[in-house]
Design a protein around this motif. Structure first.
Motif, PDB file in Angstrom:
ATOM      1  N   ASP A 105      51.693 -64.983  31.818  1.00 37.27           N
ATOM      2  CA  ASP A 105      50.908 -64.345  32.886  1.00 37.27           C
ATOM      3  C   ASP A 105      49.597 -65.104  33.006  1.00 37.27           C
ATOM      4  OD1 ASP A 105      49.738 -62.661  34.758  1.00 37.27           O
ATOM      5  OD2 ASP A 105      49.007 -61.270  33.237  1.00 37.27           O
ATOM      6  N   ASP A 106      49.257 -65.555  34.208  1.00 41.62           N
ATOM      7  CA  ASP A 106      48.034 -66.343  34.381  1.00 41.62           C
ATOM      8  C   ASP A 106      46.933 -65.574  35.120  1.00 41.62           C
ATOM      9  OD1 ASP A 106      48.916 -66.299  36.981  1.00 41.62           O
ATOM     10  OD2 ASP A 106      48.711 -68.453  37.331  1.00 41.62           O
ATOM     11  N   SER A 107      46.951 -64.234  35.013  1.00 42.59           N
ATOM     12  CA  SER A 107      46.009 -63.443  35.806  1.00 42.59           C
ATOM     13  C   SER A 107      44.617 -63.349  35.179  1.00 42.59           C
ATOM     14  CB  SER A 107      46.570 -62.032  36.039  1.00 42.59           C
ATOM     15  OG  SER A 107      46.797 -61.366  34.802  1.00 42.59           O
ATOM     16  N   ILE A 108      44.464 -62.642  34.057  1.00 39.23           N
ATOM     17  CA  ILE A 108      43.157 -62.370  33.465  1.00 39.23           C
ATOM     18  C   ILE A 108      43.235 -62.581  31.949  1.00 39.23           C
ATOM     19  CG2 ILE A 108      42.509 -60.722  35.261  1.00 39.23           C
ATOM     20  CD1 ILE A 108      43.203 -58.482  33.265  1.00 39.23           C
ATOM     21  N   PRO A 109      42.083 -62.645  31.266  1.00 37.79           N
ATOM     22  CA  PRO A 109      42.097 -62.812  29.810  1.00 37.79           C
ATOM     23  C   PRO A 109      42.454 -61.499  29.096  1.00 37.79           C
ATOM     24  CG  PRO A 109      40.023 -63.599  30.780  1.00 37.79           C
ATOM     25  CD  PRO A 109      40.722 -62.788  31.820  1.00 37.79           C
ATOM     26  N   TYR A 110      43.520 -61.508  28.318  1.00 37.36           N
ATOM     27  CA  TYR A 110      43.882 -60.366  27.478  1.00 37.36           C
ATOM     28  C   TYR A 110      45.002 -60.774  26.547  1.00 37.36           C
ATOM     29  CZ  TYR A 110      48.002 -59.588  30.473  1.00 37.36           C
ATOM     30  OH  TYR A 110      49.192 -59.716  31.153  1.00 37.36           O
ATOM     31  N   LEU A 127      42.539 -51.510  30.725  1.00 34.51           N
ATOM     32  CA  LEU A 127      43.374 -52.568  31.276  1.00 34.51           C
ATOM     33  C   LEU A 127      44.289 -51.951  32.318  1.00 34.51           C
ATOM     34  CD1 LEU A 127      43.779 -55.633  30.662  1.00 34.51           C
ATOM     35  CD2 LEU A 127      45.710 -54.995  29.224  1.00 34.51           C
ATOM     36  N   GLU A 131      49.088 -55.198  33.573  1.00 37.81           N
ATOM     37  CA  GLU A 131      48.739 -56.045  32.437  1.00 37.81           C
ATOM     38  C   GLU A 131      49.028 -55.340  31.108  1.00 37.81           C
ATOM     39  OE1 GLU A 131      47.187 -57.550  35.996  1.00 37.81           O
ATOM     40  OE2 GLU A 131      46.759 -55.588  35.129  1.00 37.81           O
ATOM     41  N   THR A 134      48.624 -66.133  28.057  1.00 40.72           N
ATOM     42  CA  THR A 134      47.730 -65.531  29.042  1.00 40.72           C
ATOM     43  C   THR A 134      46.439 -66.362  29.102  1.00 40.72           C
ATOM     44  OG1 THR A 134      46.569 -64.079  27.484  1.00 40.72           O
ATOM     45  CG2 THR A 134      48.621 -63.235  28.455  1.00 40.72           C
ATOM     46  N   ARG A 135      45.446 -65.847  29.794  1.00 40.89           N
ATOM     47  CA  ARG A 135      44.158 -66.532  29.866  1.00 40.89           C
ATOM     48  C   ARG A 135      43.168 -66.042  28.803  1.00 40.89           C
ATOM     49  NH1 ARG A 135      44.089 -70.089  33.700  1.00 40.89           N
ATOM     50  NH2 ARG A 135      45.388 -69.867  35.563  1.00 40.89           N
ATOM     51  N   THR A 179      44.370 -55.985  23.372  1.00 44.64           N
ATOM     52  CA  THR A 179      43.381 -55.574  24.371  1.00 44.64           C
ATOM     53  C   THR A 179      43.523 -54.120  24.812  1.00 44.64           C
ATOM     54  OG1 THR A 179      43.289 -57.857  25.174  1.00 44.64           O
ATOM     55  CG2 THR A 179      42.352 -56.163  26.608  1.00 44.64           C
ATOM     56  N   ASN A 201      47.026 -69.477  24.918  1.00 45.89           N
ATOM     57  CA  ASN A 201      46.329 -69.505  26.199  1.00 45.89           C
ATOM     58  C   ASN A 201      46.637 -70.814  26.920  1.00 45.89           C
ATOM     59  OD1 ASN A 201      44.657 -71.476  25.008  1.00 45.89           O
ATOM     60  ND2 ASN A 201      43.171 -69.922  24.352  1.00 45.89           N
TER      61      ASN A 201
END
Length: 341
Positions: free
Chosen positions: A7-12, A22, A26, A47-48, A16, A62
């Motif tokens: 998943d390339d959306s947000i950092p988690y 969240l 996610e 993820t990011r 998390t 990441n």
């Protein structure tokens, strides 16, 4: 099997949700990898998140890490282009948490067909919205509820009749605030409505009002005289504590919602619900057993008042909600994903 999720959306990462708020989509992605690992698979999730880390036998990587060049099963989250980030010798799965309209675009269909992707949707409501003219395989796998909610201590209703609302401000909150002030609070004047909203909480703390939320904010200010409270969302460890005191979850609903994650979570804790039958709400509530589906204002207000004031009725609904809502965990979801490998 070697399974890679991307998943390339947000950092988690997988920890998390426990400590930070969240989104439901996610949170689902954060929950599945460990469940797959418990099934005996070797699992990597990308993820990011700023750091690579191992959590519950899952390697969380990441995009700054070296992307593994090969896997047996690839699960791409939301974006079809992620299906081609690494070579998969077995199944390629596109896990779609929201609207499916973009999948019908010619270039997207070509990508899906080129990769012989299998598509995972979130339930019956989601399937009904799916209209892709293709021979691709697809099925619904309803997300699970995290153990923080399923295994929490028994509900302990507050002495102050408390309703909770977890709705996004633009998805029916204006309607609910009017109903609370005009038809619910006047019948239970000691009751409070706790609204969990990051955007409204920021406005409450800073005094800086977002223009497109101004009408709702004005309703909130008016509602403070009638028990409306704005609370910042939190991670699951803290949210479950808030849910355990609530007499009812008031849920306006939206046709766009394909899962209703916070409603699933509050049901698992044992919070009775009153909701409009929009989107996937009807999949989360057993009408007149774990809550109430109310198609008009008067019925919604009537059932909300009953949950806030009639303890015997509330307790009966609560027990059913806990039993029904806590039944589906992430290990069950993982086993259903295994049928696609």
């Amino acid at each position: 099997m070697l399974i890679t999720l991307i998943d390339d959306s947000i950092p988690y990462n997988g920890m998390t949700p426990t400590y930070q708020p969240l989104g439901g989509a996610e949170k689902a992605f954060a929950s599945l990898p460990a469940a797959l690992a418990r099934c005996g698979h070797v699992v990597r999730a990308i993820t990011r998140a700023p750091h690579a880390v191992s959590i519950e036998n899952v390697s969380w990587l990441n995009f700054e890490s070296r992307i593994p060049p090969i896997t047996e099963v690839l699960i791409a989250f939301r974006k079809p282009s992620l299906l081609e980030m690494t070579r998969a010798t077995g199944s390629r799965i596109l896990w779609v948490p929201g609207s499916t309209g973009y999948l019908d675009q010619p270039e997207v269909k070509q990508l899906l067909e080129r990769n012989q992707a299998k598509i995972v949707l979130q339930g019956t409501t989601h399937l009904e919205s799916f209209n892709l003219e293709s021979d691709l395989k697809y099925r619904a796998i309803t997300p699970g509820v995290r153990d923080e909610y399923r295994e929490c201590d028994p509900i302990q209703f507050s002495d102050t009749p408390t309703a909770i609302c977890t709705t996004h401000p633009k998805q029916g909150m204006s309607w609910l605030l009017d109903l609370w002030c005009d038809k619910i609070h006047p019948k239970v004047e000691e009751a409070e409505l706790h609204i969990f909203s990051a955007s409204l909480h920021r406005m409450d703390e800073s005094g800086e009002i977002v223009d497109d939320l101004l009408p709702i904010w004005e309703q909130v200010l008016k509602g403070k005289e009638k028990g409306v409270r704005i609370i910042s969302p939190a991670g699951d460890n803290d949210m479950v504590k808030q849910f355990r005191y609530a007499s009812v979850h008031l849920y306006p609903g939206s046709e766009k919602e394909m899962y209703c994650s916070t409603l699933a979570e509050s049901q698992a804790v044992g919070v009775p619900a009153v909701a409009r039958p929009l989107g996937a709400v009807k999949e989360r509530i057993v009408d007149h057993q774990t809550g109430f589906l109310a198609s008009d204002e008067d019925e919604f207000a009537k059932q909300a008042v009953m949950m806030l004031s009639e303890h015997d009725q509330r307790d009966t609904i609560s027990k059913s909600a806990r039993r029904y809502g806590s039944a589906r965990g992430w290990d069950t979801v993982a086993r259903e994903f295994e049928t696609l490998f």
